[in-house]
Design a protein around this motif. Structure first.
Motif, short mmCIF file in Angstrom:
data_model
loop_
_atom_site.label_atom_id
_atom_site.label_comp_id
_atom_site.label_asym_id
_atom_site.label_seq_id
_atom_site.Cartn_x
_atom_site.Cartn_y
_atom_site.Cartn_z
N THR A 1 -4.69 1.36 2.76
CA THR A 1 -4.33 0.14 3.49
C THR A 1 -5.58 -0.74 3.66
O THR A 1 -6.70 -0.26 3.59
CB THR A 1 -3.79 0.47 4.88
OG1 THR A 1 -4.77 1.24 5.57
CG2 THR A 1 -2.49 1.25 4.79
N ARG B 1 -7.30 0.26 -3.48
CA ARG B 1 -6.09 -0.55 -3.42
C ARG B 1 -5.02 0.01 -4.35
O ARG B 1 -3.85 0.08 -3.99
CB ARG B 1 -6.41 -1.97 -3.88
CG ARG B 1 -7.19 -2.75 -2.88
CD ARG B 1 -6.53 -4.11 -2.70
NE ARG B 1 -7.16 -4.84 -1.62
CZ ARG B 1 -8.12 -5.74 -1.83
NH1 ARG B 1 -8.50 -6.03 -3.05
NH2 ARG B 1 -8.66 -6.35 -0.82
N ALA C 1 0.84 -1.20 0.00
CA ALA C 1 0.00 0.00 0.00
C ALA C 1 0.88 1.26 0.00
O ALA C 1 0.64 2.20 -0.76
CB ALA C 1 -0.93 -0.01 1.21
#
Ligand SMILES: Nc1ncnc2c1ncn2[C@@H]1O[C@H](COP(=O)(O)OP(=O)(O)OP(=O)(O)O)[C@@H](O)[C@H]1O
Ligand SMILES: [Mg+2]
Lengths: 231, 282
Positions: B207, B202, A75
């Motif tokens: 996260t 994403r 991420a």
């Protein structure tokens, strides 16, 4: 910056998509990635933003290793990358501004900075006047500009574009390509998968050709396996 | 308003029926727990009161003289645990039984009840072990036939309380499972409805915990709503029982809060299980 070390990727049902690829892309480079359908271009790009992990070998992107990266590391990595696709992937029920701002919002950017950043990046892609429009109210080229704006709003060090002009006519293609060059001129690496040989021929950028999962040509390493030049 | 909260409201709007069903099953789960919990609670309350009144009653053989009984009562009264020991003759026993049974007094017409020595223990010495040991010592008097100290009664009440507790737990557990499934199904639909949004999140580096948050919040909110509904239902039921059956007590605020938390936990588990499974497929 981006380094592939003997990377292979095979899928359970379709077999090997990428086969023993080693590759390095440096900061500020512009790279065309080409090759027949099914050659493994999209799979290679997916491994850069770690949507897929190699079956063997290692991909390192800005200090993140495909071998050790956890979901959270991926991420964090993606916040430093901009990613665009052939099909734009905009949210239909949100305005262009909201679509671009979304990318900042969901990584927890303070709302006070979002407006300014969105306005700046929409100006950069030439959509300053259309921020309030919905995606379906824009042309394909404009929608791709919006998607690029969303990819740029986080100041990425590299832009990954998988056939960004695949759905566009020649005029719109030239416009988008021009925009990508400008973005690259400001220091952002651009890696662009494309079938548009015309585009490749007319520009002196590094070109990597794939076939059956392997790199069969890389203009940055003419001595290596220059079996055949793209016609 | 935070994006997570907005998403929760969106989902309630998108699937109002399923959402309501999720809340309702959580409410039923807790209502079942609450009702049987109330029964158990009130039985325990009764048991405590009963313990206060605990009395050992040593029945004497027919024909035992009041003198013998008085002598024995004196001995018993000198036990360190004993507060008082008093004798109840056969006639007194009959009178007492008739007055205690009120309208059924005729049952005792012409009956002969045994006399007894009634032993009251000191406060703080009324635990079952002490009661038993005193009862055993009292039994040693040759003319004492039988010693009673309400053990059957207490045991029955204990058993009843346990049954109520188990029934409540079983029913509550069954409803909890059903609500976990229903909440899971709602979350599944919410994940599917938002799959494009999620995949873009994403892509730009949100996260997993951020992506999960609205779904967990949704489960939590449903749990709390279900808990509140259950509390209201239980309270109404208790009020009715008070009015039409017998006076009972209600949960303390702390227990009620615990019930709410339990509801929130059910909702949270329902959504957590489902969101983990379905996010992986987006
Ligand atoms: N998710 C997947 N699961 C299984 N096999 C896949 C998956 N993605 C790609 N493949 C397989 O990997 C090979 C390479 O696919 P890839 O999408 O990388 O090709 P490409 O070069 O991008 O093709 P195109 O130019 O048509 O986009 C193909 O044979 C494909 O079937
Ligand atoms: Mg592709």
């Amino acid at each position: 910056m981006i380094r592939f070390t003997r990377v292979s990727k095979s899928y359970p049902r379709t077999g090997t998509a990428v086969n023993d690829v080693s590759l390095q892309v440096n900061k500020g480079e512009f790279v065309f990635l080409t090759g027949a359908s099914g050659a493994g271009k999209s799979t290679l790009l997916k491994m850069i933003y770690m949507e897929e992990r190699p079956t063997t070998g290692e991909v390192r992107v800005a200090g993140t290793s495909s071998v050790t990266a956890k979901a959270n590391d991926v991420a964090k990595l993606r916040r430093k990358l901009g990613i665009v696709f052939q099909d734009f992937r905009l949210l239909e029920h949100r305005t262009i501004e909201q679509n671009v701002g979304f990318a900042l919002e969901v990584i927890g950017a303070p709302s006070t900075v979002i407006g300014g950043k969105v306005a700046r990046v929409l100006t950069q892609v030439g959509l300053a006047a259309k921020g309030r429009a919905l995606p379906r109210e824009l042309s394909g080229g404009e929608q791709q500009r919006a998607a690029i704006a969303r990819a740029l709003v986080n100041d990425p060090f590299a832009l990954i574009a998988d056939e960004p002009t695949g759905n566009l006519d020649d005029r719109a293609t030239r416009g988008i390509f021009q925009l990508l060059r400008e973005i690259n001129a400001q220091g952002t690496s651009v890696i662009m998968a494309t079938h548009n040989l015309e585009l490749i021929r007319r520009n002196e950028f590094r070109t990597i050709e794939m076939a059956r999962g392997q790199i069969v040509f890389d203009s940055a390493e003419p001595a290596s396996t220059a079996e055949r030049r793209t016609p | 308003m935070s994006r997570a909260l907005r998403d929760v409201l969106d989902d309630f709007r998108r699937t109002p029926l399923l959402s309501a069903l999720g809340v309702t099953t959580i409410a039923f789960s807790l209502f079942a727990l609450g009702l049987f919990g109330l029964v158990a609670l009130n039985i325990r309350q009764a048991l405590e009161k009963l313990e206060d009144r605990v009395e050992i009653r040593a029945f004497v053989a027919p024909g035992t003289t009041p003198e013998d009984m008085g002598q024995a009562a004196g001995d018993v009264a000198s036990f360190p645990e004993v507060q008082s020991a008093r004798i109840v003759t056969s006639e007194m026993a009959l009178k007492r039984a008739q007055s205690e049974l009120g309208e059924f007094r005729d049952v005792f017409e012409g009956a002969v009840l045994p006399g007894s020595i009634d032993v009251q223990l000191k406060p703080g010495r009324r635990d079952p072990a002490t009661v038993k040991s005193v009862a055993e010592r009292v039994k040693r008097f040759s003319f004492v036939d039988d010693v009673r100290y309400g053990e059957e009664w207490i045991e029955k009440l204990y058993r009843l309380r346990n049954i109520a507790g188990i029934a409540g737990l079983a029913l509550g557990f069954a409803f909890a499972i059903v609500s976990v499934i229903i909440i899971g199904a709602t979350i599944r639909m919410a994940v599917l409805a938002r799959s494009k949004e999620i995949s873009i999140m994403r892509l730009v580096g949100a996260t997993d915990s951020y992506i999960r948050r609205p779904f967990l919040l949704e489960g939590f909110a449903k749990g709390v709503l279900g808990g509140l509904l259950a509390l209201v239902l239980t309270w109404i039921a208790q009020t009715m029982i008070n009015r039409y059956v017998i006076e009972t007590i209600f949960f303390t605020a702390r227990v009620a809060l615990l019930g709410l938390l339990f509801g929130a936990l059910i909702g949270l588990i329902g959504s957590a299980v489902s969101v983990g499974r379905h996010l992986r497929r987006v």
